[in-house]
Scaffold this motif. Sequence first.
Motif, PDB file in Angstrom:
ATOM      1  N   PRO A  41      -2.464  13.976   8.452  1.00 27.85           N
ATOM      2  CA  PRO A  41      -1.398  14.401   9.371  1.00 27.85           C
ATOM      3  C   PRO A  41      -1.186  13.447  10.552  1.00 27.85           C
ATOM      4  O   PRO A  41      -0.082  13.332  11.058  1.00 27.85           O
ATOM      5  CB  PRO A  41      -1.867  15.768   9.865  1.00 27.85           C
ATOM      6  CG  PRO A  41      -2.882  16.219   8.878  1.00 27.85           C
ATOM      7  CD  PRO A  41      -3.485  14.995   8.271  1.00 27.85           C
ATOM      8  N   GLN A  42      -2.233  12.729  10.973  1.00 27.40           N
ATOM      9  CA  GLN A  42      -2.097  11.784  12.088  1.00 27.40           C
ATOM     10  C   GLN A  42      -1.269  10.560  11.698  1.00 27.40           C
ATOM     11  O   GLN A  42      -0.764   9.853  12.553  1.00 27.40           O
ATOM     12  CB  GLN A  42      -3.469  11.337  12.582  1.00 27.40           C
ATOM     13  CG  GLN A  42      -4.239  12.465  13.246  1.00 27.40           C
ATOM     14  CD  GLN A  42      -5.623  12.020  13.671  1.00 27.40           C
ATOM     15  OE1 GLN A  42      -6.299  11.287  12.956  1.00 27.40           O
ATOM     16  NE2 GLN A  42      -6.039  12.466  14.841  1.00 27.40           N
ATOM     17  N   LEU A  43      -1.149  10.316  10.405  1.00 30.59           N
ATOM     18  CA  LEU A  43      -0.394   9.153   9.935  1.00 30.59           C
ATOM     19  C   LEU A  43       0.929   9.534   9.284  1.00 30.59           C
ATOM     20  O   LEU A  43       1.484   8.784   8.489  1.00 30.59           O
ATOM     21  CB  LEU A  43      -1.248   8.345   8.953  1.00 30.59           C
ATOM     22  CG  LEU A  43      -2.520   7.730   9.529  1.00 30.59           C
ATOM     23  CD1 LEU A  43      -3.340   7.056   8.440  1.00 30.59           C
ATOM     24  CD2 LEU A  43      -2.190   6.750  10.635  1.00 30.59           C
ATOM     25  N   LYS A  44       1.454  10.698   9.627  1.00 22.21           N
ATOM     26  CA  LYS A  44       2.699  11.184   9.024  1.00 22.21           C
ATOM     27  C   LYS A  44       3.827  10.155   9.138  1.00 22.21           C
ATOM     28  O   LYS A  44       4.576   9.946   8.196  1.00 22.21           O
ATOM     29  CB  LYS A  44       3.119  12.506   9.644  1.00 22.21           C
ATOM     30  CG  LYS A  44       4.360  13.088   8.981  1.00 22.21           C
ATOM     31  CD  LYS A  44       4.428  14.574   9.113  1.00 22.21           C
ATOM     32  CE  LYS A  44       5.599  15.172   8.422  1.00 22.21           C
ATOM     33  NZ  LYS A  44       5.617  15.023   6.973  1.00 22.21           N
ATOM     34  N   SER A  45       3.923   9.492  10.290  1.00 25.54           N
ATOM     35  CA  SER A  45       5.006   8.516  10.476  1.00 25.54           C
ATOM     36  C   SER A  45       4.847   7.291   9.575  1.00 25.54           C
ATOM     37  O   SER A  45       5.792   6.528   9.396  1.00 25.54           O
ATOM     38  CB  SER A  45       5.078   8.071  11.940  1.00 25.54           C
ATOM     39  OG  SER A  45       3.924   7.334  12.287  1.00 25.54           O
ATOM     40  N   GLU A  46       3.668   7.103   9.004  1.00 26.13           N
ATOM     41  CA  GLU A  46       3.415   5.948   8.137  1.00 26.13           C
ATOM     42  C   GLU A  46       3.436   6.307   6.657  1.00 26.13           C
ATOM     43  O   GLU A  46       3.147   5.461   5.808  1.00 26.13           O
ATOM     44  CB  GLU A  46       2.060   5.319   8.486  1.00 26.13           C
ATOM     45  CG  GLU A  46       1.956   4.843   9.924  1.00 26.13           C
ATOM     46  CD  GLU A  46       3.053   3.875  10.328  1.00 26.13           C
ATOM     47  OE1 GLU A  46       3.279   2.886   9.605  1.00 26.13           O
ATOM     48  OE2 GLU A  46       3.708   4.120  11.365  1.00 26.13           O
ATOM     49  N   GLU A  47       3.773   7.548   6.333  1.00 26.94           N
ATOM     50  CA  GLU A  47       3.812   7.954   4.928  1.00 26.94           C
ATOM     51  C   GLU A  47       4.897   7.174   4.194  1.00 26.94           C
ATOM     52  O   GLU A  47       6.016   7.035   4.676  1.00 26.94           O
ATOM     53  CB  GLU A  47       4.083   9.456   4.804  1.00 26.94           C
ATOM     54  CG  GLU A  47       2.917  10.295   5.265  1.00 26.94           C
ATOM     55  CD  GLU A  47       3.199  11.792   5.233  1.00 26.94           C
ATOM     56  OE1 GLU A  47       4.358  12.204   4.970  1.00 26.94           O
ATOM     57  OE2 GLU A  47       2.256  12.558   5.502  1.00 26.94           O
TER      58      GLU A  47
ATOM     59  N   GLY B 139       0.842  -1.186   0.000  1.00 29.12           N
ATOM     60  CA  GLY B 139       0.000   0.000   0.000  1.00 29.12           C
ATOM     61  C   GLY B 139       0.877   1.234   0.000  1.00 29.12           C
ATOM     62  O   GLY B 139       2.068   1.169   0.328  1.00 29.12           O
ATOM     63  N   VAL B 140       0.292   2.355  -0.368  1.00 29.33           N
ATOM     64  CA  VAL B 140       1.034   3.607  -0.405  1.00 29.33           C
ATOM     65  C   VAL B 140       0.225   4.669   0.329  1.00 29.33           C
ATOM     66  O   VAL B 140      -0.966   4.844   0.063  1.00 29.33           O
ATOM     67  CB  VAL B 140       1.293   4.070  -1.860  1.00 29.33           C
ATOM     68  CG1 VAL B 140       2.028   5.406  -1.878  1.00 29.33           C
ATOM     69  CG2 VAL B 140       2.079   3.019  -2.621  1.00 29.33           C
ATOM     70  N   LEU B 141       0.873   5.353   1.240  1.00 29.92           N
ATOM     71  CA  LEU B 141       0.273   6.496   1.915  1.00 29.92           C
ATOM     72  C   LEU B 141       1.088   7.718   1.498  1.00 29.92           C
ATOM     73  O   LEU B 141       2.254   7.867   1.881  1.00 29.92           O
ATOM     74  CB  LEU B 141       0.295   6.328   3.431  1.00 29.92           C
ATOM     75  CG  LEU B 141      -0.351   7.428   4.251  1.00 29.92           C
ATOM     76  CD1 LEU B 141      -1.828   7.584   3.893  1.00 29.92           C
ATOM     77  CD2 LEU B 141      -0.210   7.136   5.734  1.00 29.92           C
ATOM     78  N   LEU B 142       0.478   8.537   0.675  1.00 29.54           N
ATOM     79  CA  LEU B 142       1.185   9.704   0.137  1.00 29.54           C
ATOM     80  C   LEU B 142       1.291  10.816   1.179  1.00 29.54           C
ATOM     81  O   LEU B 142       0.434  10.936   2.070  1.00 29.54           O
ATOM     82  CB  LEU B 142       0.462  10.209  -1.113  1.00 29.54           C
ATOM     83  CG  LEU B 142       0.470   9.225  -2.285  1.00 29.54           C
ATOM     84  CD1 LEU B 142      -0.413   9.746  -3.421  1.00 29.54           C
ATOM     85  CD2 LEU B 142       1.886   8.988  -2.780  1.00 29.54           C
ATOM     86  N   PRO B 143       2.317  11.646   1.075  1.00 30.89           N
ATOM     87  CA  PRO B 143       2.513  12.748   2.030  1.00 30.89           C
ATOM     88  C   PRO B 143       1.323  13.710   2.039  1.00 30.89           C
ATOM     89  O   PRO B 143       0.717  13.996   1.001  1.00 30.89           O
ATOM     90  CB  PRO B 143       3.761  13.458   1.509  1.00 30.89           C
ATOM     91  CG  PRO B 143       4.466  12.446   0.677  1.00 30.89           C
ATOM     92  CD  PRO B 143       3.386  11.572   0.090  1.00 30.89           C
ATOM     93  N   GLY B 144       0.988  14.176   3.245  1.00 32.06           N
ATOM     94  CA  GLY B 144      -0.029  15.204   3.416  1.00 32.06           C
ATOM     95  C   GLY B 144      -1.457  14.718   3.397  1.00 32.06           C
ATOM     96  O   GLY B 144      -2.381  15.502   3.579  1.00 32.06           O
TER      97      GLY B 144
END
Length: 158
Positions: free
Chosen positions: A49-55, A41-46
């Motif tokens: 904000p609560q998942l910033k560490s998982e980007e 999976g991909v979590l793109l930046p921005g």
Amino acid sequence: MKKTMLMLLATATLLSLSALYAAEPVQYPDNFRRWVHVGTGVLLPGVNPQLKSEEGMHHIFANEEATGGYSSGDFPDGSIIVYELREAQQKNGVIFEGDRKRVDVMIKDSRLKSTGGWRFERFWGNDQAQNAVQASGTSCFQCHSKANAHGSVFSQLH
């Protein structure tokens, strides 16, 4: 008196758990990228904000012992699941993996009752020797316990 006894019992339990975990060597899983690929999976930046560490780009791999557990939710001892987080790079509309940010490891060991029978480890970047998980993985299990219906494992093998 009862309060003191309870405190002593709690302290002894914590010390026992610490000794149990301390006795276990760090188990960085060699060649995990050759195991069964559970998913990416991909979590793109921005985005959140609560998942910033998982980007970044998330890859999940499972050893042979763990693959059977995905259908039943019953993972046998020796099951190992690896969550590899890499930077997500974008160029000309293409998303590809960049440098490794961390490797999280779940190792099934039914002796570890306080963490649902799982041992948790975390390795930053390409470090394979220094486990960054503190407090015997209890903070990891606080979240993973929400997946109790599937053996404390969030990922699904389709």
